[in-house]
Design a protein around this motif. Sequence first.
Motif, short mmCIF file in Angstrom:
data_model
loop_
_atom_site.label_atom_id
_atom_site.label_comp_id
_atom_site.label_asym_id
_atom_site.label_seq_id
_atom_site.Cartn_x
_atom_site.Cartn_y
_atom_site.Cartn_z
N SER A 177 0.82 -1.21 0.00
CA SER A 177 0.00 0.00 0.00
C SER A 177 0.86 1.26 0.00
O SER A 177 0.45 2.28 -0.53
CB SER A 177 -0.98 0.00 1.18
N LEU A 219 2.05 1.83 -3.58
CA LEU A 219 0.98 2.24 -4.46
C LEU A 219 0.02 3.21 -3.77
O LEU A 219 -1.12 3.35 -4.17
CB LEU A 219 0.21 1.00 -4.95
N ARG A 227 -0.52 6.25 -3.68
CA ARG A 227 -1.15 7.35 -4.43
C ARG A 227 -1.96 6.84 -5.62
O ARG A 227 -2.49 7.63 -6.38
CB ARG A 227 -0.09 8.33 -4.90
N THR A 228 -2.02 5.54 -5.76
CA THR A 228 -2.81 4.97 -6.84
C THR A 228 -4.16 4.53 -6.32
O THR A 228 -4.39 4.44 -5.11
CB THR A 228 -2.10 3.76 -7.47
N GLU A 229 -5.04 4.23 -7.21
CA GLU A 229 -6.39 3.77 -6.83
C GLU A 229 -6.31 2.46 -6.05
O GLU A 229 -7.01 2.28 -5.06
CB GLU A 229 -7.23 3.60 -8.09
#
Length: 79
Positions: free
Chosen positions: A7, A10, A12-14
Amino acid sequence: MSPYLFSADLGRTEIGLKARTITTVAEALTLSISDLFAEYVDARRTGNVARMAAIREYAADLDSDLLAELDGFDYPAAA
């Protein structure tokens, strides 16, 4: 791979945002305890007595039953 690492990578990703929103406190605690056992196994395997003692001290602070589980986690199960 640690879900926290996943997490964070990633975050800043969906996908990362969704992982953070669906992980419950109970799941995070379970993962933490699983990691604790994995570290204890590694410390035992390498004979790192100081690390084992530190892990046991941390476990005792969390829950005395957890400490008892560390004491007997690698004993053969009774038939």
